[in-house]
Design a protein around this motif. Structure first.
Motif, PDB file in Angstrom:
ATOM      1  N   MET A  54       0.817  -1.205   0.000  1.00  0.00           N
ATOM      2  CA  MET A  54       0.000   0.000   0.000  1.00  0.00           C
ATOM      3  C   MET A  54       0.851   1.255   0.000  1.00  0.00           C
ATOM      4  N   THR A  55       1.973   1.229   0.728  1.00  0.00           N
ATOM      5  CA  THR A  55       2.862   2.396   0.729  1.00  0.00           C
ATOM      6  C   THR A  55       3.345   2.678  -0.678  1.00  0.00           C
ATOM      7  N   ASN A  56       3.741   1.636  -1.381  1.00  0.00           N
ATOM      8  CA  ASN A  56       4.225   1.765  -2.747  1.00  0.00           C
ATOM      9  C   ASN A  56       3.156   2.422  -3.633  1.00  0.00           C
ATOM     10  N   LEU A  57       1.926   1.978  -3.493  1.00  0.00           N
ATOM     11  CA  LEU A  57       0.840   2.556  -4.291  1.00  0.00           C
ATOM     12  C   LEU A  57       0.614   4.017  -3.938  1.00  0.00           C
ATOM     13  N   SER A  58       0.657   4.342  -2.657  1.00  0.00           N
ATOM     14  CA  SER A  58       0.400   5.717  -2.243  1.00  0.00           C
ATOM     15  C   SER A  58       1.523   6.668  -2.642  1.00  0.00           C
ATOM     16  N   LEU A  59       2.703   6.143  -2.890  1.00  0.00           N
ATOM     17  CA  LEU A  59       3.839   6.992  -3.286  1.00  0.00           C
ATOM     18  C   LEU A  59       3.916   7.239  -4.788  1.00  0.00           C
ATOM     19  N   GLY A  60       2.995   6.659  -5.553  1.00  0.00           N
ATOM     20  CA  GLY A  60       2.965   6.921  -6.986  1.00  0.00           C
ATOM     21  C   GLY A  60       2.814   5.696  -7.860  1.00  0.00           C
ATOM     22  N   ALA A  61       3.013   4.522  -7.312  1.00  0.00           N
ATOM     23  CA  ALA A  61       2.888   3.307  -8.114  1.00  0.00           C
ATOM     24  C   ALA A  61       1.443   3.047  -8.524  1.00  0.00           C
ATOM     25  N   ALA A  62       0.483   3.690  -7.887  1.00  0.00           N
ATOM     26  CA  ALA A  62      -0.926   3.517  -8.252  1.00  0.00           C
ATOM     27  C   ALA A  62      -1.166   3.955  -9.689  1.00  0.00           C
ATOM     28  N   ASP A  63      -0.454   4.973 -10.147  1.00  0.00           N
ATOM     29  CA  ASP A  63      -0.594   5.424 -11.531  1.00  0.00           C
ATOM     30  C   ASP A  63      -0.178   4.320 -12.498  1.00  0.00           C
ATOM     31  N   VAL A  64       0.897   3.633 -12.169  1.00  0.00           N
ATOM     32  CA  VAL A  64       1.378   2.520 -12.990  1.00  0.00           C
ATOM     33  C   VAL A  64       0.382   1.369 -12.921  1.00  0.00           C
ATOM     34  N   TYR A  65      -0.101   1.077 -11.745  1.00  0.00           N
ATOM     35  CA  TYR A  65      -1.087   0.014 -11.548  1.00  0.00           C
ATOM     36  C   TYR A  65      -2.320   0.267 -12.421  1.00  0.00           C
ATOM     37  N   ASP A  66      -2.804   1.493 -12.427  1.00  0.00           N
ATOM     38  CA  ASP A  66      -3.992   1.829 -13.215  1.00  0.00           C
ATOM     39  C   ASP A  66      -3.770   1.602 -14.701  1.00  0.00           C
ATOM     40  N   VAL A  67      -2.589   1.960 -15.199  1.00  0.00           N
ATOM     41  CA  VAL A  67      -2.267   1.757 -16.618  1.00  0.00           C
ATOM     42  C   VAL A  67      -2.206   0.265 -16.931  1.00  0.00           C
ATOM     43  N   LEU A  68      -1.519  -0.483 -16.089  1.00  0.00           N
ATOM     44  CA  LEU A  68      -1.368  -1.921 -16.326  1.00  0.00           C
ATOM     45  C   LEU A  68      -2.685  -2.667 -16.162  1.00  0.00           C
ATOM     46  N   LEU A  69      -3.570  -2.162 -15.328  1.00  0.00           N
ATOM     47  CA  LEU A  69      -4.872  -2.777 -15.110  1.00  0.00           C
ATOM     48  C   LEU A  69      -5.694  -2.808 -16.394  1.00  0.00           C
ATOM     49  N   GLU A  70      -5.463  -1.849 -17.269  1.00  0.00           N
ATOM     50  CA  GLU A  70      -6.190  -1.761 -18.536  1.00  0.00           C
ATOM     51  C   GLU A  70      -5.760  -2.834 -19.534  1.00  0.00           C
ATOM     52  N   ARG A  71      -4.586  -3.406 -19.334  1.00  0.00           N
ATOM     53  CA  ARG A  71      -4.066  -4.413 -20.261  1.00  0.00           C
ATOM     54  C   ARG A  71      -4.700  -5.768 -19.976  1.00  0.00           C
ATOM     55  N   GLU A  72      -5.125  -6.430 -21.030  1.00  0.00           N
ATOM     56  CA  GLU A  72      -5.753  -7.734 -20.884  1.00  0.00           C
ATOM     57  C   GLU A  72      -4.746  -8.871 -21.006  1.00  0.00           C
ATOM     58  N   ASP A  73      -3.511  -8.556 -21.379  1.00  0.00           N
ATOM     59  CA  ASP A  73      -2.518  -9.595 -21.617  1.00  0.00           C
ATOM     60  C   ASP A  73      -1.640  -9.898 -20.399  1.00  0.00           C
ATOM     61  N   ILE A  74      -1.932  -9.255 -19.279  1.00  0.00           N
ATOM     62  CA  ILE A  74      -1.164  -9.520 -18.058  1.00  0.00           C
ATOM     63  C   ILE A  74      -2.115  -9.704 -16.883  1.00  0.00           C
ATOM     64  N   GLU A  75      -1.620 -10.376 -15.858  1.00  0.00           N
ATOM     65  CA  GLU A  75      -2.398 -10.579 -14.635  1.00  0.00           C
ATOM     66  C   GLU A  75      -1.734  -9.806 -13.508  1.00  0.00           C
ATOM     67  N   LEU A  76      -2.499  -8.964 -12.844  1.00  0.00           N
ATOM     68  CA  LEU A  76      -1.983  -8.186 -11.721  1.00  0.00           C
ATOM     69  C   LEU A  76      -2.441  -8.800 -10.413  1.00  0.00           C
ATOM     70  N   THR A  77      -1.534  -8.820  -9.457  1.00  0.00           N
ATOM     71  CA  THR A  77      -1.839  -9.313  -8.133  1.00  0.00           C
ATOM     72  C   THR A  77      -1.384  -8.283  -7.120  1.00  0.00           C
ATOM     73  N   GLU A  78      -2.280  -7.847  -6.266  1.00  0.00           N
ATOM     74  CA  GLU A  78      -1.910  -6.927  -5.194  1.00  0.00           C
ATOM     75  C   GLU A  78      -1.360  -7.733  -4.030  1.00  0.00           C
ATOM     76  N   SER A  79      -0.400  -7.144  -3.353  1.00  0.00           N
ATOM     77  CA  SER A  79       0.212  -7.821  -2.222  1.00  0.00           C
ATOM     78  C   SER A  79       0.335  -6.842  -1.072  1.00  0.00           C
ATOM     79  N   GLY A  80       0.293  -7.352   0.121  1.00  0.00           N
ATOM     80  CA  GLY A  80       0.549  -6.516   1.290  1.00  0.00           C
ATOM     81  C   GLY A  80       2.043  -6.237   1.360  1.00  0.00           C
TER      82      GLY A  80
END
Length: 71
Positions: free
Chosen positions: A1-27
């Protein structure tokens, strides 16, 4: 969550749009030294880090290209 709050959320949002990869959130990933100083993602078990979201996205995409298999 710290990583996402520091700016990685923007990257996560972009990658979430891709159908060719699987994203997994981790604590906590126990990468404290990296988490405090860099944005990061783990791609196919490899730790990818960067100073900013734009660079992280580019590094993740490069790692995905290097590990893709073409048929």
């Amino acid at each position: 969550m710290t990583n996402l709050s520091l700016g990685a959320a923007d990257v996560y949002d972009v990658l979430l749009e891709r159908e060719d990869i699987e994203l997994t959130e981790s604590g906590c990933t126990s990468n404290c030294e990296i988490c405090e100083c860099h944005l990061f993602a783990i791609v196919n078990g490899e730790l990818i880090k960067a100073e900013d979201a734009e660079t992280l996205l580019q590094n993740v995409e490069n790692e995905l290209k290097e590990n893709s298999v073409l048929f």
